[in-house]
Design a protein around this motif. Structure first.
Motif, PDB file in Angstrom:
ATOM      1  N   CYS A   1      17.289  60.204  52.656  1.00  0.00           N
ATOM      2  CA  CYS A   1      18.558  59.639  53.086  1.00  0.00           C
ATOM      3  C   CYS A   1      19.234  60.611  54.061  1.00  0.00           C
ATOM      4  O   CYS A   1      19.321  61.807  53.797  1.00  0.00           O
ATOM      5  CB  CYS A   1      19.452  59.393  51.876  1.00  0.00           C
ATOM      6  N   VAL A   2      19.699  60.078  55.206  1.00  0.00           N
ATOM      7  CA  VAL A   2      20.375  60.924  56.187  1.00  0.00           C
ATOM      8  C   VAL A   2      21.839  60.538  56.379  1.00  0.00           C
ATOM      9  O   VAL A   2      22.537  61.136  57.181  1.00  0.00           O
ATOM     10  CB  VAL A   2      19.654  60.907  57.551  1.00  0.00           C
ATOM     11  N   GLY A   3      22.308  59.541  55.634  1.00  0.00           N
ATOM     12  CA  GLY A   3      23.700  59.144  55.770  1.00  0.00           C
ATOM     13  C   GLY A   3      23.992  57.849  55.031  1.00  0.00           C
ATOM     14  O   GLY A   3      23.133  57.294  54.350  1.00  0.00           O
ATOM     15  N   VAL A   4      25.235  57.381  55.163  1.00  0.00           N
ATOM     16  CA  VAL A   4      25.698  56.182  54.474  1.00  0.00           C
ATOM     17  C   VAL A   4      26.450  55.303  55.461  1.00  0.00           C
ATOM     18  O   VAL A   4      27.204  55.802  56.296  1.00  0.00           O
ATOM     19  CB  VAL A   4      26.652  56.565  53.312  1.00  0.00           C
ATOM     20  N   THR A   5      26.249  53.981  55.368  1.00  0.00           N
ATOM     21  CA  THR A   5      27.009  53.023  56.158  1.00  0.00           C
ATOM     22  C   THR A   5      27.826  52.159  55.212  1.00  0.00           C
ATOM     23  O   THR A   5      27.285  51.628  54.239  1.00  0.00           O
ATOM     24  CB  THR A   5      26.078  52.109  56.990  1.00  0.00           C
ATOM     25  N   LYS A   6      29.124  52.024  55.496  1.00  0.00           N
ATOM     26  CA  LYS A   6      29.973  51.098  54.751  1.00  0.00           C
ATOM     27  C   LYS A   6      29.904  49.776  55.497  1.00  0.00           C
ATOM     28  O   LYS A   6      30.420  49.637  56.597  1.00  0.00           O
ATOM     29  CB  LYS A   6      31.408  51.598  54.682  1.00  0.00           C
ATOM     30  N   GLU A   7      29.255  48.775  54.891  1.00  0.00           N
ATOM     31  CA  GLU A   7      29.053  47.486  55.538  1.00  0.00           C
ATOM     32  C   GLU A   7      30.190  46.511  55.272  1.00  0.00           C
ATOM     33  O   GLU A   7      30.459  45.636  56.076  1.00  0.00           O
ATOM     34  CB  GLU A   7      27.728  46.880  55.082  1.00  0.00           C
ATOM     35  N   ALA A   8      30.813  46.624  54.135  1.00  0.00           N
ATOM     36  CA  ALA A   8      31.928  45.760  53.750  1.00  0.00           C
ATOM     37  C   ALA A   8      32.658  46.453  52.602  1.00  0.00           C
ATOM     38  O   ALA A   8      32.197  47.480  52.100  1.00  0.00           O
ATOM     39  CB  ALA A   8      31.425  44.386  53.317  1.00  0.00           C
ATOM     40  N   GLU A   9      33.766  45.889  52.183  1.00  0.00           N
ATOM     41  CA  GLU A   9      34.498  46.459  51.066  1.00  0.00           C
ATOM     42  C   GLU A   9      33.577  46.542  49.845  1.00  0.00           C
ATOM     43  O   GLU A   9      32.941  45.556  49.468  1.00  0.00           O
ATOM     44  CB  GLU A   9      35.730  45.599  50.746  1.00  0.00           C
ATOM     45  N   ARG A  10      33.440  47.735  49.289  1.00  0.00           N
ATOM     46  CA  ARG A  10      32.603  48.005  48.107  1.00  0.00           C
ATOM     47  C   ARG A  10      31.117  47.758  48.343  1.00  0.00           C
ATOM     48  O   ARG A  10      30.364  47.528  47.401  1.00  0.00           O
ATOM     49  CB  ARG A  10      33.073  47.187  46.903  1.00  0.00           C
ATOM     50  N   ARG A  11      30.656  47.760  49.584  1.00  0.00           N
ATOM     51  CA  ARG A  11      29.230  47.578  49.880  1.00  0.00           C
ATOM     52  C   ARG A  11      28.775  48.662  50.850  1.00  0.00           C
ATOM     53  O   ARG A  11      29.217  48.710  51.996  1.00  0.00           O
ATOM     54  CB  ARG A  11      28.959  46.198  50.466  1.00  0.00           C
ATOM     55  N   PHE A  12      27.890  49.543  50.377  1.00  0.00           N
ATOM     56  CA  PHE A  12      27.407  50.666  51.150  1.00  0.00           C
ATOM     57  C   PHE A  12      25.886  50.618  51.223  1.00  0.00           C
ATOM     58  O   PHE A  12      25.224  50.095  50.327  1.00  0.00           O
ATOM     59  CB  PHE A  12      27.835  51.992  50.499  1.00  0.00           C
ATOM     60  N   ARG A  13      25.312  51.181  52.297  1.00  0.00           N
ATOM     61  CA  ARG A  13      23.864  51.223  52.475  1.00  0.00           C
ATOM     62  C   ARG A  13      23.456  52.654  52.813  1.00  0.00           C
ATOM     63  O   ARG A  13      24.080  53.309  53.654  1.00  0.00           O
ATOM     64  CB  ARG A  13      23.456  50.279  53.610  1.00  0.00           C
ATOM     65  N   LEU A  14      22.388  53.145  52.172  1.00  0.00           N
ATOM     66  CA  LEU A  14      21.837  54.454  52.501  1.00  0.00           C
ATOM     67  C   LEU A  14      20.998  54.327  53.764  1.00  0.00           C
ATOM     68  O   LEU A  14      20.230  53.367  53.915  1.00  0.00           O
ATOM     69  CB  LEU A  14      20.978  54.984  51.354  1.00  0.00           C
ATOM     70  N   ASN A  15      21.136  55.275  54.676  1.00  0.00           N
ATOM     71  CA  ASN A  15      20.406  55.234  55.947  1.00  0.00           C
ATOM     72  C   ASN A  15      19.159  56.104  55.879  1.00  0.00           C
ATOM     73  O   ASN A  15      19.205  57.224  55.383  1.00  0.00           O
ATOM     74  CB  ASN A  15      21.294  55.710  57.095  1.00  0.00           C
ATOM     75  N   GLN A  16      18.085  55.598  56.428  1.00  0.00           N
ATOM     76  CA  GLN A  16      16.821  56.326  56.438  1.00  0.00           C
ATOM     77  C   GLN A  16      16.575  57.062  57.753  1.00  0.00           C
ATOM     78  O   GLN A  16      15.630  57.816  57.867  1.00  0.00           O
ATOM     79  CB  GLN A  16      15.661  55.357  56.166  1.00  0.00           C
ATOM     80  N   HIS A  17      17.404  56.819  58.779  1.00  0.00           N
ATOM     81  CA  HIS A  17      17.273  57.505  60.062  1.00  0.00           C
ATOM     82  C   HIS A  17      18.674  57.859  60.551  1.00  0.00           C
ATOM     83  O   HIS A  17      19.662  57.342  60.056  1.00  0.00           O
ATOM     84  CB  HIS A  17      16.532  56.655  61.097  1.00  0.00           C
ATOM     85  N   GLY A  18      18.761  58.764  61.517  1.00  0.00           N
ATOM     86  CA  GLY A  18      20.047  59.252  61.973  1.00  0.00           C
ATOM     87  C   GLY A  18      20.616  58.573  63.198  1.00  0.00           C
ATOM     88  O   GLY A  18      21.605  59.018  63.745  1.00  0.00           O
ATOM     89  N   THR A  19      19.992  57.483  63.672  1.00  0.00           N
ATOM     90  CA  THR A  19      20.502  56.786  64.841  1.00  0.00           C
ATOM     91  C   THR A  19      21.660  55.888  64.431  1.00  0.00           C
ATOM     92  O   THR A  19      21.548  55.107  63.498  1.00  0.00           O
ATOM     93  CB  THR A  19      19.398  55.939  65.498  1.00  0.00           C
ATOM     94  N   VAL A  20      22.799  56.008  65.118  1.00  0.00           N
ATOM     95  CA  VAL A  20      23.982  55.224  64.778  1.00  0.00           C
ATOM     96  C   VAL A  20      24.195  54.147  65.833  1.00  0.00           C
ATOM     97  O   VAL A  20      24.172  54.419  67.022  1.00  0.00           O
ATOM     98  CB  VAL A  20      25.239  56.131  64.715  1.00  0.00           C
TER      99      VAL A  20
END
Length: 185
Positions: A1-20
């Protein structure tokens, strides 16, 4: 895991790459290296690297003393630990590989106001305000924000301070954001 994305209220996704990829309504946190605090700034650190160019010939015995001195120096962009009790102030952010060194690069301004850490970032504003109340001082706004669980930080613009909410920020050249952090240890 290289980071976290907040997609919606109370919904987060772990990122597998560092491209934003910027997307409306999403916030992204990218995992970085270890940080240090001192001299009124946060500092990112990298083990096995050294910064180039010296600000002066002074050798500091502690990291704290070197970070404090660098924070006060206009020409200093970072500090390199070159050996045990051997810290130097650096004038360039360019790094070189060095097995035994650790470099600390100056990042955002850090303040302690009303017993909380606040990270200062220029050129941004909170997308959403917590309320319509305007404060005359950072001290008054930070006190109100610390007491309000829904407050994420403060936007300073036109000599007025407004409480912000959420994590979405917008670009605004004449504004400054103070992001509320933790209590100092």
């Amino acid at each position: 895991c290289v980071g976290v994305t907040k997609e919606a209220e109370r919904r987060f996704r772990l990122n597998q790459h560092g491209t934003v990829y910027p997307q409306k309504g999403r916030s992204v946190w990218i995992q970085g290296g270890k940080i240090a605090t001192g001299g009124g700034f946060t500092w990112s650190s990298e083990t096995g690297k050294t910064l180039t160019g010296y600000v002066n010939n002074v050798v500091y015995k502690t990291r704290e003393a070197a970070l404090e001195a660098c924070g006060k120096s206009k020409g200093c962009v970072g500090v390199t630990r070159e050996g045990e009790s051997n810290y130097r102030l650096n004038s360039s952010g360019t790094t070189k590989i060095s097995r035994t060194s650790i470099c600390y690069t100056k990042s955002n301004s850090l303040y302690i106001v009303n017993d909380y850490y606040w990270t200062k970032v220029s050129g941004l504003m909170y997308k959403d305000n917590r309320n319509n109340k305007k404060y005359k001082t950072l001290d008054d706004a930070s006190e109100a924000c610390a007491k309000d669980r829904g407050c994420s930080g403060i936007t300073a613009s036109d000599k007025v301070f407004v409480l912000g909410r959420g994590t979405e920020l917008r670009s605004k050249p004449d504004s400054t954001v103070y992001v509320q952090g933790s209590l100092p240890h």
